[in-house]
Scaffold this active site. Sequence first.
Site, PDB file in Angstrom:
ATOM      1  N   CYS A   1    -103.827  -3.832 -15.244  1.00  0.00           N
ATOM      2  CA  CYS A   1    -102.731  -4.784 -15.468  1.00  0.00           C
ATOM      3  C   CYS A   1    -101.521  -3.985 -15.933  1.00  0.00           C
ATOM      4  CB  CYS A   1    -103.122  -5.893 -16.439  1.00  0.00           C
ATOM      5  SG  CYS A   1    -103.432  -5.382 -18.123  1.00  0.00           S
TER       6      CYS A   1
ATOM      7  N   CYS B   1     -98.882  -1.334  -8.154  1.00  0.00           N
ATOM      8  CA  CYS B   1     -99.864  -0.247  -8.209  1.00  0.00           C
ATOM      9  C   CYS B   1     -99.741   0.604  -6.959  1.00  0.00           C
ATOM     10  CB  CYS B   1    -101.280  -0.795  -8.320  1.00  0.00           C
ATOM     11  SG  CYS B   1    -102.525   0.517  -8.327  1.00  0.00           S
TER      12      CYS B   1
ATOM     13  N   CYS C   1    -103.229  -8.886 -12.867  1.00  0.00           N
ATOM     14  CA  CYS C   1    -101.922  -9.523 -13.000  1.00  0.00           C
ATOM     15  C   CYS C   1    -101.108  -9.240 -11.753  1.00  0.00           C
ATOM     16  CB  CYS C   1    -101.189  -9.065 -14.270  1.00  0.00           C
ATOM     17  SG  CYS C   1    -100.454  -7.429 -14.210  1.00  0.00           S
TER      18      CYS C   1
END
Length: 143
Positions: free
Chosen positions: A10, A90, A83
């Site tokens: 997250c 990412c 999230c």
Amino acid sequence: MGKEQVLFLCTGNSARSQMAEALLREYARDRFEAYSAGLEPKGINPYTIRVMEEMSISLAGHRSKQLTEYVGQVDFDYLITVCDDADENCPFFPGMGQRLHWGFEDPAAFVGSEEETLAKFREVRDQIDERIQGWLAALPATG
């Protein structure tokens, strides 16, 4: 055959990913090695510790970690973003296995009284708990 490696990611690694890591360890430590990290670690939220202790799960020894601690160090079978920000931001990295996204509301962003905040953390913890148990039940049995 070794344990499968799972990384929960997250943004802050303060609540959702910490809960998911601890819950997976609780339910399937014989099958999985669980990790958590954040894109911008902020330290573990005290409410996270409290609501996990309510389930008799200790976060002693846990700390908020940066994703870069694992890149190139661990080959993950699963990368699970918890999230939307982490899912969108990412980067792909070597050793990233199957990528899943389980979006949960950020309890650390909730504004309210102490009791209301605890209730929000419990709600999100319970959603993560349900999702992990459902995921484990749906996986094929191991040898």
